[in-house]
Scaffold this motif. Structure first.
Motif: not given
Length: 178
Positions: A14-17, A145-156, A158-168
């Motif tokens: 909810d809020g991401v997908i 994410a931090t507790a699992a020792n992985i990167s966490g990226h906050r989506f606030t 806009g367009d999720l595809d654009d955001f994911v492209a930047g994360v990748l």
């Protein structure tokens, strides 16, 4: 022979997908965030396992059942498949320590900000946790994410595809919670 490990993209729901209507559980209420099917397809094509990790405290609050959540997820996966996008696994936490349904009134290790769903997925799926990341819209997602020792990226938004492209583009850098 065991399956080769792959990085995972853990996505909050909810809020991401999908648009968060507040305790969204009815299939007819599914509205994808702009670019969500394209973002998931991009992750599939990049070789990532796509894993949904979602708190669903509406079950503990008595608003809907786990069967309702499963129906919503089946519908969401079918709609994504029609768009050529695949989610590899869905982990859902129906618990909340202040729930009104006794069996779900638990401070459960799967409930974000705890990392239980991420860690369980890493045990159950062929995930290369060191190359994985999470995208969420709340501080509790980033804390998990931090507790699992992985990167966490906050989506606030806009367009999720654009955001994911930047994360990748950053995925190979040793970035932690943002």
């Amino acid at each position: 022979m065991s399956e080769a490990l792959r990085p995972a993209a853990f996505l909050d729901r909810d809020g991401v997908i999908n648009v968060d209507h507040g305790y969204t559980y009815k299939p007819e209420d599914l509205v994808f965030i702009d670019g969500a099917p394209d973002a998931i397809r991009r992750l599939n094509e990049a070789g990532y396992l796509v894993v949904v990790v979602t708190n669903q405290s509406g079950v503990a609050r008595g608003y809907y059942s786990e069967a309702d959540v499963a129906r919503f997820h089946e519908h969401m996966l079918a709609e994504l498949a029609e768009a050529g996008a695949r989610i590899d696994a869905v982990y859902s936490c129906p618990y909340h320590p202040k729930g009104v349904v006794a069996e779900y009134r638990v401070d459960h290790p799967d409930r974000k900000p705890k990392p239980g769903m991420i860690l369980r997925a890493a045990r159950e799926l062929p995930i290369d946790i060191a190359r994985s990341f999470l995208i969420g819209d709340k501080s509790s997602d980033i804390a998990a994410a931090t507790a699992a020792n992985i990167s966490g990226h906050r989506f606030t938004g806009g367009d999720l595809d654009d955001f994911v492209a930047g994360v990748l583009l950053q995925a190979d850098a040793p970035i932690r919670a943002k």
